[in-house]
Every structure is written in structure tokens, then in C-alpha cells.
Design a protein around this motif. Structure first.
Motif, PDB file in Angstrom:
ATOM      1  N   GLY A  51       0.803  -1.225   0.000  1.00 11.48           N
ATOM      2  CA  GLY A  51       0.000   0.000   0.000  1.00 11.48           C
ATOM      3  C   GLY A  51       0.830   1.267   0.000  1.00 11.48           C
ATOM      4  O   GLY A  51       0.446   2.255   0.600  1.00 11.48           O
ATOM      5  N   GLY A  52       2.005   1.214  -0.612  1.00 13.60           N
ATOM      6  CA  GLY A  52       2.869   2.386  -0.688  1.00 13.60           C
ATOM      7  C   GLY A  52       3.745   2.600   0.535  1.00 13.60           C
ATOM      8  O   GLY A  52       4.439   3.601   0.631  1.00 13.60           O
ATOM      9  N   VAL A  53       3.733   1.661   1.487  1.00 10.61           N
ATOM     10  CA  VAL A  53       4.528   1.794   2.714  1.00 10.61           C
ATOM     11  C   VAL A  53       5.514   0.633   2.791  1.00 10.61           C
ATOM     12  O   VAL A  53       5.161  -0.515   2.566  1.00 10.61           O
ATOM     13  CB  VAL A  53       3.624   1.794   3.975  1.00 10.61           C
ATOM     14  CG1 VAL A  53       4.450   1.895   5.239  1.00 10.61           C
ATOM     15  CG2 VAL A  53       2.618   2.931   3.901  1.00 10.61           C
ATOM     16  N   ASP A  54       6.769   0.957   3.114  1.00 13.15           N
ATOM     17  CA  ASP A  54       7.808  -0.058   3.301  1.00 13.15           C
ATOM     18  C   ASP A  54       7.869  -0.404   4.793  1.00 13.15           C
ATOM     19  O   ASP A  54       8.297   0.402   5.602  1.00 13.15           O
ATOM     20  CB  ASP A  54       9.155   0.487   2.820  1.00 13.15           C
ATOM     21  CG  ASP A  54      10.257  -0.555   2.848  1.00 13.15           C
ATOM     22  OD1 ASP A  54      10.043  -1.652   3.396  1.00 13.15           O
ATOM     23  OD2 ASP A  54      11.338  -0.271   2.307  1.00 13.15           O
ATOM     24  N   TYR A  55       7.425  -1.600   5.140  1.00 17.22           N
ATOM     25  CA  TYR A  55       7.366  -2.016   6.545  1.00 17.22           C
ATOM     26  C   TYR A  55       8.652  -2.702   6.997  1.00 17.22           C
ATOM     27  O   TYR A  55       8.761  -3.086   8.151  1.00 17.22           O
ATOM     28  CB  TYR A  55       6.179  -2.958   6.769  1.00 17.22           C
ATOM     29  CG  TYR A  55       4.858  -2.253   6.602  1.00 17.22           C
ATOM     30  CD1 TYR A  55       4.307  -1.525   7.646  1.00 17.22           C
ATOM     31  CD2 TYR A  55       4.171  -2.285   5.396  1.00 17.22           C
ATOM     32  CE1 TYR A  55       3.104  -0.852   7.497  1.00 17.22           C
ATOM     33  CE2 TYR A  55       2.966  -1.626   5.234  1.00 17.22           C
ATOM     34  CZ  TYR A  55       2.441  -0.906   6.287  1.00 17.22           C
ATOM     35  OH  TYR A  55       1.259  -0.243   6.135  1.00 17.22           O
ATOM     36  N   ARG A  56       9.622  -2.833   6.125  1.00 16.66           N
ATOM     37  CA  ARG A  56      10.850  -3.552   6.475  1.00 16.66           C
ATOM     38  C   ARG A  56      11.692  -2.817   7.507  1.00 16.66           C
ATOM     39  O   ARG A  56      12.518  -3.423   8.177  1.00 16.66           O
ATOM     40  CB  ARG A  56      11.686  -3.822   5.220  1.00 16.66           C
ATOM     41  CG  ARG A  56      10.992  -4.769   4.251  1.00 16.66           C
ATOM     42  CD  ARG A  56      11.773  -4.921   2.988  1.00 16.66           C
ATOM     43  NE  ARG A  56      11.831  -3.619   2.307  1.00 16.66           N
ATOM     44  CZ  ARG A  56      12.602  -3.373   1.256  1.00 16.66           C
ATOM     45  NH1 ARG A  56      13.375  -4.311   0.777  1.00 16.66           N
ATOM     46  NH2 ARG A  56      12.596  -2.186   0.698  1.00 16.66           N
ATOM     47  N   ASN A  57      11.518  -1.520   7.657  1.00 14.45           N
ATOM     48  CA  ASN A  57      12.292  -0.756   8.640  1.00 14.45           C
ATOM     49  C   ASN A  57      11.587  -0.623   9.986  1.00 14.45           C
ATOM     50  O   ASN A  57      12.124  -0.027  10.908  1.00 14.45           O
ATOM     51  CB  ASN A  57      12.608   0.639   8.099  1.00 14.45           C
ATOM     52  CG  ASN A  57      13.589   0.572   6.959  1.00 14.45           C
ATOM     53  OD1 ASN A  57      14.499  -0.237   6.970  1.00 14.45           O
ATOM     54  ND2 ASN A  57      13.378   1.400   5.959  1.00 14.45           N
ATOM     55  N   MET A  58      10.389  -1.169  10.077  1.00 12.18           N
ATOM     56  CA  MET A  58       9.668  -1.114  11.343  1.00 12.18           C
ATOM     57  C   MET A  58      10.160  -2.230  12.260  1.00 12.18           C
ATOM     58  O   MET A  58      10.624  -3.267  11.800  1.00 12.18           O
ATOM     59  CB  MET A  58       8.165  -1.256  11.110  1.00 12.18           C
ATOM     60  CG  MET A  58       7.568  -0.052  10.418  1.00 12.18           C
ATOM     61  SD  MET A  58       5.793  -0.196  10.131  1.00 12.18           S
ATOM     62  CE  MET A  58       5.162  -0.222  11.790  1.00 12.18           C
ATOM     63  N   MET A  59      10.067  -1.990  13.563  1.00 12.22           N
ATOM     64  CA  MET A  59      10.476  -3.003  14.541  1.00 12.22           C
ATOM     65  C   MET A  59       9.227  -3.559  15.211  1.00 12.22           C
ATOM     66  O   MET A  59       8.355  -2.790  15.639  1.00 12.22           O
ATOM     67  CB  MET A  59      11.389  -2.393  15.593  1.00 12.22           C
ATOM     68  CG  MET A  59      12.721  -1.956  15.047  1.00 12.22           C
ATOM     69  SD  MET A  59      13.790  -1.309  16.338  1.00 12.22           S
ATOM     70  CE  MET A  59      13.038   0.293  16.609  1.00 12.22           C
ATOM     71  N   PHE A  60       9.159  -4.865  15.270  1.00 13.78           N
ATOM     72  CA  PHE A  60       8.051  -5.541  15.929  1.00 13.78           C
ATOM     73  C   PHE A  60       8.613  -6.314  17.113  1.00 13.78           C
ATOM     74  O   PHE A  60       9.530  -7.117  16.960  1.00 13.78           O
ATOM     75  CB  PHE A  60       7.354  -6.504  14.963  1.00 13.78           C
ATOM     76  CG  PHE A  60       6.583  -5.813  13.874  1.00 13.78           C
ATOM     77  CD1 PHE A  60       5.216  -5.599  14.002  1.00 13.78           C
ATOM     78  CD2 PHE A  60       7.216  -5.376  12.722  1.00 13.78           C
ATOM     79  CE1 PHE A  60       4.503  -4.970  13.011  1.00 13.78           C
ATOM     80  CE2 PHE A  60       6.509  -4.750  11.717  1.00 13.78           C
ATOM     81  CZ  PHE A  60       5.135  -4.536  11.862  1.00 13.78           C
ATOM     82  N   PHE A  61       8.075  -6.063  18.292  1.00 13.73           N
ATOM     83  CA  PHE A  61       8.477  -6.780  19.501  1.00 13.73           C
ATOM     84  C   PHE A  61       7.268  -7.557  20.007  1.00 13.73           C
ATOM     85  O   PHE A  61       6.187  -6.994  20.185  1.00 13.73           O
ATOM     86  CB  PHE A  61       8.954  -5.812  20.598  1.00 13.73           C
ATOM     87  CG  PHE A  61      10.239  -5.136  20.261  1.00 13.73           C
ATOM     88  CD1 PHE A  61      11.446  -5.733  20.575  1.00 13.73           C
ATOM     89  CD2 PHE A  61      10.238  -3.910  19.628  1.00 13.73           C
ATOM     90  CE1 PHE A  61      12.638  -5.106  20.260  1.00 13.73           C
ATOM     91  CE2 PHE A  61      11.424  -3.276  19.311  1.00 13.73           C
ATOM     92  CZ  PHE A  61      12.625  -3.873  19.627  1.00 13.73           C
ATOM     93  N   PHE A  62       7.483  -8.826  20.242  1.00 18.32           N
ATOM     94  CA  PHE A  62       6.422  -9.686  20.750  1.00 18.32           C
ATOM     95  C   PHE A  62       6.803 -10.122  22.154  1.00 18.32           C
ATOM     96  O   PHE A  62       7.807 -10.798  22.348  1.00 18.32           O
ATOM     97  CB  PHE A  62       6.232 -10.895  19.826  1.00 18.32           C
ATOM     98  CG  PHE A  62       5.931 -10.480  18.414  1.00 18.32           C
ATOM     99  CD1 PHE A  62       4.658 -10.077  18.059  1.00 18.32           C
ATOM    100  CD2 PHE A  62       6.921 -10.472  17.456  1.00 18.32           C
ATOM    101  CE1 PHE A  62       4.372  -9.673  16.771  1.00 18.32           C
ATOM    102  CE2 PHE A  62       6.646 -10.078  16.153  1.00 18.32           C
ATOM    103  CZ  PHE A  62       5.375  -9.675  15.808  1.00 18.32           C
TER     104      PHE A  62
END
Length: 79
Positions: A51-62
Motif C-alpha cells: 500500500g505504498g509503505v515499506d514495513y521492512r524498517n519497522m520493529m516488531f516486539f512480541f
């Protein structure tokens, strides 16, 4: 379930659009229903953009709360 999936998807997409290096923290991951966890897959896979957003630079913590006696006793011994 659909309402929670939509809310989670919306939260992630808003954060990604606001800042490409957002941090998403999901607490009590072990208690999430399976269908809700599946909502995260597109954002964790390797896609150049969604959708036009690059999520690869986001950090996900579980996070998961683990109450275990061996952890408590090893921390007590270290003090």
C-alpha cells in the motif's frame, strides 16, 4: 475476530505511514487468537512495500509474560 483484525491492521498501517521506523510492541503474544496473529504476516514478510509503505524498517516486539521458578531463583542468586 474480524473487528480485532481490522483494528490491528489499521494500527500498524497508521504507524507505518506516520513514521517508516515505527516500533510496534505486542504484549501477551501467547494469548492472541491464531487468526489475529495471522493478520501480522504481510507486515513481517519480505515485501518492498504494501500500500505504498515499506514495513521492512519497522520493529516488531512480541512480549510474553513467563512466570517460572528457575528464572526467579537464578535472578535471586545473581543479586
Amino acid at each position: 475476530m474480524k473487528l480485532f483484525q481490522d483494528k490491528l491492521r489499521d494500527m500498524i498501517e497508521k504507524a507505518g505511514k506516520a513514521c517508516g521506523r515505527s516500533m510496534i510492541i505486542i504484549d501477551e503474544m501467547d494469548k492472541m487468537p491464531k487468526g489475529l496473529i495471522d493478520t501480522l504476516k504481510p507486515y513481517l514478510d519480505y515485501y518492498e512495500e504494501l500500500g505504498g509503505v515499506d514495513y521492512r524498517n519497522m520493529m516488531f516486539f512480541f512480549l510474553r509474560f513467563v512466570r517460572h521458578l528457575s528464572i526467579k531463583s537464578s535472578c535471586t542468586r545473581a543479586s
